[in-house]
Design a protein around this motif. Structure first.
Motif, mmCIF file in Angstrom:
data_model
loop_
_atom_site.group_PDB
_atom_site.id
_atom_site.type_symbol
_atom_site.label_atom_id
_atom_site.label_comp_id
_atom_site.label_asym_id
_atom_site.label_seq_id
_atom_site.Cartn_x
_atom_site.Cartn_y
_atom_site.Cartn_z
ATOM 1 N N UNK A 27 0.832 -1.210 0.000
ATOM 2 C CA UNK A 27 0.000 0.000 0.000
ATOM 3 C C UNK A 27 0.863 1.256 0.000
ATOM 4 N N UNK A 28 2.031 1.196 0.609
ATOM 5 C CA UNK A 28 2.951 2.330 0.558
ATOM 6 C C UNK A 28 3.379 2.578 -0.881
ATOM 7 N N UNK A 29 3.667 1.514 -1.599
ATOM 8 C CA UNK A 29 4.064 1.637 -3.006
ATOM 9 C C UNK A 29 2.921 2.171 -3.862
ATOM 10 N N UNK A 30 1.709 1.655 -3.638
ATOM 11 C CA UNK A 30 0.545 2.133 -4.387
ATOM 12 C C UNK A 30 0.284 3.598 -4.058
ATOM 13 N N UNK A 31 0.441 3.961 -2.799
ATOM 14 C CA UNK A 31 0.237 5.354 -2.375
ATOM 15 C C UNK A 31 1.198 6.303 -3.078
ATOM 16 N N UNK A 32 2.451 5.882 -3.223
ATOM 17 C CA UNK A 32 3.426 6.720 -3.920
ATOM 18 C C UNK A 32 3.035 6.937 -5.385
ATOM 19 N N UNK A 33 2.573 5.885 -6.042
ATOM 20 C CA UNK A 33 2.136 6.010 -7.439
ATOM 21 C C UNK A 33 0.891 6.893 -7.523
ATOM 22 N N UNK A 34 -0.039 6.717 -6.611
ATOM 23 C CA UNK A 34 -1.261 7.524 -6.589
ATOM 24 C C UNK A 34 -0.948 8.979 -6.279
ATOM 25 N N UNK A 35 0.010 9.207 -5.405
ATOM 26 C CA UNK A 35 0.437 10.568 -5.073
ATOM 27 C C UNK A 35 0.913 11.300 -6.327
ATOM 28 N N UNK A 36 1.716 10.625 -7.135
ATOM 29 C CA UNK A 36 2.216 11.240 -8.378
ATOM 30 C C UNK A 36 1.064 11.621 -9.303
ATOM 31 N N UNK A 37 0.096 10.758 -9.409
ATOM 32 C CA UNK A 37 -1.067 11.037 -10.258
ATOM 33 C C UNK A 37 -1.846 12.223 -9.709
ATOM 34 N N UNK A 38 -2.142 12.189 -8.422
ATOM 35 C CA UNK A 38 -2.929 13.253 -7.807
ATOM 36 C C UNK A 38 -2.208 14.594 -7.808
ATOM 37 N N UNK A 39 -0.891 14.593 -7.658
ATOM 38 C CA UNK A 39 -0.141 15.848 -7.685
ATOM 39 C C UNK A 39 -0.126 16.474 -9.083
ATOM 40 N N UNK A 40 -0.421 15.673 -10.085
ATOM 41 C CA UNK A 40 -0.559 16.184 -11.449
ATOM 42 C C UNK A 40 -2.018 16.514 -11.767
ATOM 43 N N UNK A 41 -2.798 16.681 -10.717
ATOM 44 C CA UNK A 41 -4.215 17.089 -10.809
ATOM 45 C C UNK A 41 -5.079 16.091 -11.567
ATOM 46 N N UNK A 42 -4.746 14.833 -11.437
ATOM 47 C CA UNK A 42 -5.545 13.776 -12.044
ATOM 48 C C UNK A 42 -6.175 12.967 -10.917
#
Length: 185
Positions: A27-42
């Protein structure tokens, strides 16, 4: 085009529930990938095990590492653009829900006019965490109507009692991820 295995397929190979250390690492790994997406306003809006590809199964994640070994795919769950452009009366499908029922947050179901932000993706992250730890989804429903009624009546009775033998700080995080109030996630 991405080499790896979906989390859904991994669950078939290695049936859940998994131990909490393994789940938290993933989940930490998934969170990091999701963070990148969300920080790009997606905002993904349909995060579930079938939309997560693990590119390196045995990879251990460090917080300072740039590559989490996770790819999040299928960004097809968009808002009803026709309704936004021309008004709902011209679409004929104004309240069409899209995506997987298992990942829908209370605000996605109850407030269709609300701009569902990263809170929707955070809710989905909580659902996936709960599923991996218990082998079950946190809310029992068999259709959209049932889910709507449970959310509308605030009868979100999650099976937190299934999360036995999990350290209190992790249990606290899971409860926050699955908080019915989006601003508390």
């Amino acid at each position: 085009f991405i080499e790896g295995i979906t989390l859904k397929d991994l669950i078939v190979k290695k049936p859940i529930p998994w131990n909490w250390e393994e789940v938290i690492s993933l989940m930490q790994r998934i969170s990091l990938a999701l963070y990148e997406i969300n920080m790009n306003r997606i905002i993904h809006r349909d995060l579930h095990p079938g939309n997560i590809i693990i590119t390196r199964e045995n990879h251990k994640c460090r917080i300072d590492e740039e590559e989490p070994g996770i790819r999040i795919i299928d960004f097809g769950n968009k808002v009803n653009w026709g309704g936004e452009l021309f008004g709902d009366e011209h679409t004929g499908n104004a309240f069409r829900f899209e995506g997987s029922i298992t990942s829908w947050s209370p605000e996605y179901i109850l407030d269709r006019k609300r701009d569902n932000g990263i809170e929707q993706d955070i809710w989905s992250l909580g659902v996936i965490t709960f599923l991996l730890l218990t082998g079950e989804y946190p809310i029992n429903v068999s259709n959209i109507s049932e889910l709507f009624i449970k959310y509308k009546n605030f009868s979100i009775h999650m099976k937190i009692n299934l999360l036995q033998d999990i350290p209190e700080p992790i249990l606290y995080i899971i409860k926050r991820l699955l908080d019915a109030n989006p601003s508390s996630r």
